[in-house]
Design a protein around this motif. Structure first.
Motif, short mmCIF file in Angstrom:
data_model
loop_
_atom_site.label_atom_id
_atom_site.label_comp_id
_atom_site.label_asym_id
_atom_site.label_seq_id
_atom_site.Cartn_x
_atom_site.Cartn_y
_atom_site.Cartn_z
N LEU A 75 31.28 31.64 25.06
CA LEU A 75 29.84 31.47 24.99
C LEU A 75 29.20 32.49 24.05
O LEU A 75 29.59 33.66 24.01
CB LEU A 75 29.21 31.58 26.37
N ASP A 76 28.20 32.04 23.31
CA ASP A 76 27.36 32.90 22.48
C ASP A 76 26.27 33.46 23.38
O ASP A 76 25.33 32.75 23.74
CB ASP A 76 26.77 32.08 21.33
N LEU A 77 26.41 34.71 23.75
CA LEU A 77 25.47 35.31 24.71
C LEU A 77 24.06 35.39 24.17
O LEU A 77 23.09 35.41 24.94
CB LEU A 77 25.96 36.70 25.12
N ASP A 82 17.63 35.50 29.02
CA ASP A 82 17.69 36.67 29.91
C ASP A 82 19.02 37.40 29.89
O ASP A 82 19.27 38.27 30.74
CB ASP A 82 17.35 36.27 31.37
N ALA A 83 19.90 37.07 28.95
CA ALA A 83 21.16 37.81 28.83
C ALA A 83 20.91 39.11 28.07
O ALA A 83 20.44 39.09 26.93
CB ALA A 83 22.21 36.97 28.12
N GLU A 84 21.20 40.24 28.69
CA GLU A 84 21.01 41.54 28.07
C GLU A 84 22.35 41.99 27.51
O GLU A 84 23.27 42.36 28.25
CB GLU A 84 20.47 42.55 29.08
N ILE A 85 22.48 41.96 26.19
CA ILE A 85 23.75 42.23 25.53
C ILE A 85 23.79 43.69 25.09
O ILE A 85 22.96 44.12 24.28
CB ILE A 85 23.94 41.31 24.30
N VAL A 101 37.21 41.38 28.56
CA VAL A 101 36.18 40.51 27.98
C VAL A 101 35.58 39.62 29.08
O VAL A 101 34.35 39.45 29.16
CB VAL A 101 36.76 39.65 26.85
N ARG A 102 36.44 39.05 29.91
CA ARG A 102 35.93 38.18 30.97
C ARG A 102 35.04 38.96 31.94
O ARG A 102 33.99 38.47 32.37
CB ARG A 102 37.10 37.53 31.73
N GLU A 103 35.45 40.16 32.27
CA GLU A 103 34.65 40.98 33.19
C GLU A 103 33.30 41.33 32.57
O GLU A 103 32.25 41.22 33.24
CB GLU A 103 35.42 42.27 33.52
N ASP A 104 33.30 41.74 31.30
CA ASP A 104 32.05 42.12 30.65
C ASP A 104 31.10 40.93 30.50
O ASP A 104 29.90 41.04 30.77
CB ASP A 104 32.35 42.72 29.26
N ARG A 107 29.63 39.78 33.92
CA ARG A 107 28.56 40.65 34.42
C ARG A 107 27.22 40.29 33.77
O ARG A 107 26.18 40.20 34.45
CB ARG A 107 28.93 42.11 34.13
N ILE A 108 27.23 40.05 32.46
CA ILE A 108 26.00 39.70 31.74
C ILE A 108 25.52 38.31 32.15
O ILE A 108 24.32 38.09 32.37
CB ILE A 108 26.25 39.76 30.22
N LEU A 109 26.43 37.37 32.26
CA LEU A 109 26.06 35.99 32.59
C LEU A 109 25.54 35.88 34.02
O LEU A 109 24.59 35.14 34.28
CB LEU A 109 27.26 35.07 32.39
N ARG A 110 26.14 36.61 34.94
CA ARG A 110 25.65 36.57 36.33
C ARG A 110 24.23 37.13 36.43
O ARG A 110 23.39 36.61 37.17
CB ARG A 110 26.60 37.32 37.26
N ALA A 111 23.99 38.19 35.67
CA ALA A 111 22.64 38.77 35.69
C ALA A 111 21.63 37.78 35.11
O ALA A 111 20.52 37.63 35.63
CB ALA A 111 22.62 40.08 34.90
#
Length: 376
Positions: A75-77, A82-85, A101-104, A107-111
């Motif tokens: 995914l292109d964040l 509301d994704a804070e990169i 990468v999956r963890e990082d 975390r952004i996607l869940r937020a």
């Protein structure tokens, strides 16, 4: 089947190889979109990608947990509201650290999802996606949630006995729906963004006269939502692979017995009864995001070399003679299924079988070009 068979020139590009500043360590759809104008300027016609379905922990593109669900890792964040990169350095040739990468990204996607759920789902594009794709999305999201409860393992035979079959899984979901519904929504929300972003990139590629080329493996992983919830499409007594090959000098099992990939072969009778519905859905979903696609090991549609044991047992079968192996398997030995391929009648049967598969695949593909990989 499209009739335009003019020679075209393209490039094979595993998506993870691309890079841009802030990509969190893996090539993604932002990278792909940015690369397309260069392809067009170089006079290329297409870019071939490896399978992009969601994988198990191996992150192998040929070990997917769904024949339809796309991998959120690409995914292109920047396109997620509301994704804070966080700022991140550009990757300089380092291998992809998939777990990190999956963890990082998770975390952004869940937020970002927590912000999204503050609004109503009803009457949204997301809700329309859920309704339109329910046939595969609902069972996939259940499978994905149960994987998470099992340490991200898709090996459903080893799951908690409360939900290690399709029937028990649905019953368990219904009993716990209030608690787990937000997680099911999150999993489906990710797929909505995957589908949306891939469709948009495909549209952009077409505007540049570039074709995105996908890749459909001839089989699916045993540990997948497809096998768990739609097992009647498969013959689970046999494990697909390839015949013995002396080329593999360092692999004594491959030399003696062949390659045991562990993918189920197909239940021809059920596929015919359902007018090949599973295969047609798989192809249709692929053509929503690709203008052409390769079928990997297409000869498996004619006859599949298969083993009467799973790959986990390969080591125990390696030293055995054929007679000793037959004693363990009740008389079964590896060979081509559903028919041998030794005489003219058998070859004619297998030819008719493969042609029937391909006819249905062509019907579902419509104008998308099909490329056959015919090794094996």
């Amino acid at each position: 089947m499209p009739q335009d068979l003019r020679r075209e020139t393209g490039i094979l590009l595993p998506l993870w190889t691309l890079s841009h500043a802030g990509d969190l360590g893996i090539g993604d759809l932002y990278s792909l979109r940015a690369f397309l104008p260069w392809l067009a300027g170089a006079g290329l016609n297409f870019v071939q990608l490896l399978p992009v379905n969601e994988t198990d922990r191996s992150s192998s593109p040929y070990s997917a947990i769904s024949s339809v669900a796309l991998d959120p890792i690409y995914l292109d964040l920047s396109q997620i509201p509301d994704a804070e990169i966080p700022p991140a350095p550009t990757r300089q040739g380092e291998p992809v650290n998939y777990p990190q990468v999956r963890e990082d990204k998770a975390r952004i996607l869940r937020a970002a999802f927590s912000c999204y759920t503050a609004t109503k789902v009803e009457n949204s594009d997301f809700q329309k996606f859920r309704e339109r794709e329910a046939e595969w999305l609902e069972p996939y999201s259940i499978f994905r949630l149960l994987m998470q409860r099992e340490g991200d393992s898709p090996a459903w035979e080893d799951w908690n006995p409360e939900y290690n079959t399709a029937a028990k899984a649905r019953a368990w979901i219904n009993q716990n729906l209030t608690e787990i519904e937000p997680e099911l929504l999150y999993i489906q929300w990710l797929q909505w963004h995957c589908q949306t972003q891939w469709t948009e990139v495909n549209t952009y590629a077409r505007s540049l006269k570039i074709k995105l080329m996908g890749d459909i493996p001839v089989g699916v992983s045993f540990n997948s939502a497809d096998v768990f919830f739609e097992s009647t499409n498969f013959d689970l007594e046999w494990s697909g692979g390839a015949p013995p090959e002396t080329f593999f000098k360092d692999d004594q099992f491959a030399i003696k017995w062949g390659q045991n990939w562990g993918v189920p072969i197909y239940n021809d009778a059920y596929l015919k009864q359902t007018d090949f519905a599973w295969w047609k859905r798989r192809v249709r979903k692929h053509t929503e995001i690709f203008s052409m696609f390769r079928i990997d090991h297409i000869l498996g549609l004619y006859r599949f070399y298969a083993f009467p044991w799973k790959p986990q047992l390969n080591a125990s079968f390696l030293p055995l003679t054929h007679e000793q192996a037959k004693q363990r398997t009740g008389g079964k030995l590896p060979g081509f299924k559903p028919s041998a391929d030794e005489n003219d009648d058998q070859k004619a049967t297998n030819l008719a079988r493969g042609n029937e598969f391909i006819t249905h695949i062509q019907e579902a593909a419509q104008d998308a070009k099909i490329i056959a990989e015919d090794l094996g």
